[in-house]
Motif scaffolding. Sequence first.
Motif, PDB file in Angstrom:
ATOM      1  N   THR A 102      76.252 -16.720  26.098  1.00 60.34           N
ATOM      2  CA  THR A 102      76.049 -15.527  24.865  1.00 60.34           C
ATOM      3  C   THR A 102      76.643 -15.161  24.143  1.00 60.34           C
ATOM      4  O   THR A 102      77.017 -14.360  23.061  1.00 60.34           O
ATOM      5  CB  THR A 102      74.489 -14.522  25.324  1.00 60.34           C
ATOM      6  N   GLN A 103      77.738 -14.162  25.307  1.00 60.27           N
ATOM      7  CA  GLN A 103      78.616 -13.338  24.272  1.00 60.27           C
ATOM      8  C   GLN A 103      80.194 -14.843  24.453  1.00 60.27           C
ATOM      9  O   GLN A 103      80.065 -13.839  22.563  1.00 60.27           O
ATOM     10  CB  GLN A 103      80.028 -12.954  25.929  1.00 60.27           C
ATOM     11  N   ALA A 104      80.061 -15.608  24.301  1.00 62.94           N
ATOM     12  CA  ALA A 104      80.967 -16.363  23.758  1.00 62.94           C
ATOM     13  C   ALA A 104      80.459 -16.347  22.430  1.00 62.94           C
ATOM     14  O   ALA A 104      81.511 -16.371  21.339  1.00 62.94           O
ATOM     15  CB  ALA A 104      81.650 -17.662  24.755  1.00 62.94           C
ATOM     16  N   GLU A 105      79.405 -16.396  22.036  1.00 62.51           N
ATOM     17  CA  GLU A 105      79.268 -17.868  20.670  1.00 62.51           C
ATOM     18  C   GLU A 105      78.735 -16.046  20.079  1.00 62.51           C
ATOM     19  O   GLU A 105      78.815 -16.332  18.659  1.00 62.51           O
ATOM     20  CB  GLU A 105      77.198 -18.095  20.780  1.00 62.51           C
ATOM     21  N   LEU A 106      78.595 -15.008  20.348  1.00 58.72           N
ATOM     22  CA  LEU A 106      77.752 -13.531  19.723  1.00 58.72           C
ATOM     23  C   LEU A 106      78.295 -12.691  19.265  1.00 58.72           C
ATOM     24  O   LEU A 106      79.055 -12.157  18.082  1.00 58.72           O
ATOM     25  CB  LEU A 106      76.342 -13.142  19.921  1.00 58.72           C
ATOM     26  N   VAL A 107      79.926 -12.015  20.418  1.00 66.79           N
ATOM     27  CA  VAL A 107      80.714 -11.242  20.325  1.00 66.79           C
ATOM     28  C   VAL A 107      81.721 -11.220  19.560  1.00 66.79           C
ATOM     29  O   VAL A 107      81.067 -10.822  18.200  1.00 66.79           O
ATOM     30  CB  VAL A 107      81.248 -11.169  21.472  1.00 66.79           C
ATOM     31  N   PRO A 108      81.963 -12.904  18.556  1.00 62.20           N
ATOM     32  CA  PRO A 108      83.428 -12.652  17.775  1.00 62.20           C
ATOM     33  C   PRO A 108      82.259 -12.418  16.472  1.00 62.20           C
ATOM     34  O   PRO A 108      83.035 -12.137  15.349  1.00 62.20           O
ATOM     35  CB  PRO A 108      84.015 -14.478  18.004  1.00 62.20           C
ATOM     36  N   LEU A 109      81.160 -13.185  16.234  1.00 63.07           N
ATOM     37  CA  LEU A 109      80.415 -13.314  14.852  1.00 63.07           C
ATOM     38  C   LEU A 109      80.078 -11.580  15.157  1.00 63.07           C
ATOM     39  O   LEU A 109      80.449 -11.152  13.468  1.00 63.07           O
ATOM     40  CB  LEU A 109      79.062 -13.781  15.140  1.00 63.07           C
ATOM     41  N   ILE A 110      79.584 -10.598  15.842  1.00 60.96           N
ATOM     42  CA  ILE A 110      79.427  -9.505  15.303  1.00 60.96           C
ATOM     43  C   ILE A 110      80.521  -8.748  15.182  1.00 60.96           C
ATOM     44  O   ILE A 110      80.060  -7.912  14.577  1.00 60.96           O
ATOM     45  CB  ILE A 110      78.508  -9.287  16.941  1.00 60.96           C
ATOM     46  N   GLU A 111      81.336  -9.009  15.761  1.00 56.65           N
ATOM     47  CA  GLU A 111      82.385  -7.996  15.685  1.00 56.65           C
ATOM     48  C   GLU A 111      83.176  -8.934  14.052  1.00 56.65           C
ATOM     49  O   GLU A 111      83.864  -7.788  13.504  1.00 56.65           O
ATOM     50  CB  GLU A 111      83.935  -8.917  16.737  1.00 56.65           C
ATOM     51  N   ALA A 112      83.242  -9.344  13.819  1.00 54.17           N
ATOM     52  CA  ALA A 112      83.181  -9.848  12.221  1.00 54.17           C
ATOM     53  C   ALA A 112      82.523  -9.454  10.993  1.00 54.17           C
ATOM     54  O   ALA A 112      82.708  -9.932   9.847  1.00 54.17           O
ATOM     55  CB  ALA A 112      83.201 -12.255  12.249  1.00 54.17           C
ATOM     56  N   GLY A 113      81.294  -8.520  11.881  1.00 55.13           N
ATOM     57  CA  GLY A 113      80.558  -8.088  10.927  1.00 55.13           C
ATOM     58  C   GLY A 113      79.333  -8.731  10.749  1.00 55.13           C
ATOM     59  O   GLY A 113      78.853  -8.818   9.834  1.00 55.13           O
TER      60      GLY A 113
END
Length: 469
Positions: A175-186
């Motif tokens: 979950t972290q690998a998939e979602l964190v980069p997206l969330i950090e990119a806004g």
Amino acid sequence: MTTKPTIMKFGGTSVEDSEAFRNVARIVNSASPQRVVVVVSAIGGFTDALLSSVEKAIDGDAPAATRSLDQDFERHLVIGKRVLGSEARAAFESAIAGARNQIRELHKIVAAHPSTNAPLRDEIVAFGELLSSQLLTAVLRENGLATSYIDARRLIKTDESYGAAVPLAETTAATQAELVPLIEAGETPVVGGFIASTAKGATTTLGRGGSDYSAAIIGTALDAREIQIWTDVSGVLTADPRVVPAARTIPVLSYQEAAELAYFGAKVLHPKTIQPAMDRKIPVRVCNSRAPREAGTLIVSESEATPQTIKAIAHKSGITTVQITSARMLGAYGFLRALFEVFDRHQTAVDVVTTSEVSVSLSIDDASALPEVIPDLEKLGAVEVEEGRTIVSVVGEGLRGTPGIAARVFSTISDINVSMISVGASSVNLTFMVDDARARETIVRLHRTYFEGGTLEDRIDRTVADVLV
Ligand code: ADP
Ligand code: ASP
Ligand code: MG
């Protein structure tokens, strides 16, 4: 992550038609200055329709199974037509056409090999959330939000218990690998609830109502600021509003109270939702998507919860009770172990247990394995089965230390036959059984005693009565 995200989960009734989708877009938009992950259920009624289509296929009529979904696909198309611009609409229409074809093929396989239905049932039923999440991604995008559609099967990894799969530890990293980069990119990720996959990639589901659990799993993996469950009522109410129209919102609940209410039948929360949130102390908020300004219910640690009062009445009908009587039990050890091993072997969950010197009574929600369970139990003693029972559970931190609660509860329903009385191990619930036929009356009367008559004097009277009875 620098700012913790908020998880916003929308249930089937919050996405049942085009107006509901527009409404969800408004709610997400107004929260979107924060970081948000959206979790969404299948559109209202579609999961039921998909499940009954599988039953038709098992009965051998694959074309009828596929045809039975026509109306639901039409509903999706109508929503798409009303809320999407032409490009997004064309993409969604081709997703629907693809889903229809795949479901048609799956129905044929189920009809030809009905015994393999468990994995295929999950494969078919998953289309509910796959389609709603694609549709909501597009709707939010049309409303100006930077969204990305994420297939939940890449996030939540489970064992192979099809229909009620258990998440595995690797879910957190995935979950972290998939979602964190997206969330950090806004970006705002949009994920279908309820569905997951095995290590081999087979589709699984988390059990009926499981989208709440998906939201809690994702929220825990991301150490969310808050997990919000958006539904069709203003929070967790003092009783099931379908039984007690006067039921009202409980402003604050402890995790333990909420867990007990969900476990004993308050459908508004899937019973597995609370544990992961409690482990990480993430607040859970239950809100009304039709009245988003209403405060709803906030679920937090016990220490932060409101005063020690009775908070709600939950119930679960259609329960079966089993009583095993055996003189062998008297003073012997190993008897209860042998008894529970029988239920274990037949994978049957037991909810409430009460014992006397020579008998044990148990309640079970899913009695489908009972024909196999009974002969094994008969090796241990005489077995008596009663169907059509309701578990009623009075829940509140107030039960911990207030004397007289039980006397007050049972004097309110003194003419109703009650059995299997127990004060839950957590000591925030008082639980007992009545016949299904007397359940409504029991709950209505208890509600009147504990929650109706809204003046301050009435409330003081009730509190004093609790202490004095
Ligand atoms: P969703 O589709 O949003 O997941 P559900 O139907 O699963 O919604 O849950 C909401 C419903 O739960 C409410 O409409 C209500 O009828 C029922 N319900 C049962 N007990 C309670 C309770 N104590 N508080 C609130 N709702 C309850
Ligand atoms: N769509 C699934 C169901 O109806 C999961 C959910 O809505 O929570 O059970
Ligand atoms: Mg639900």
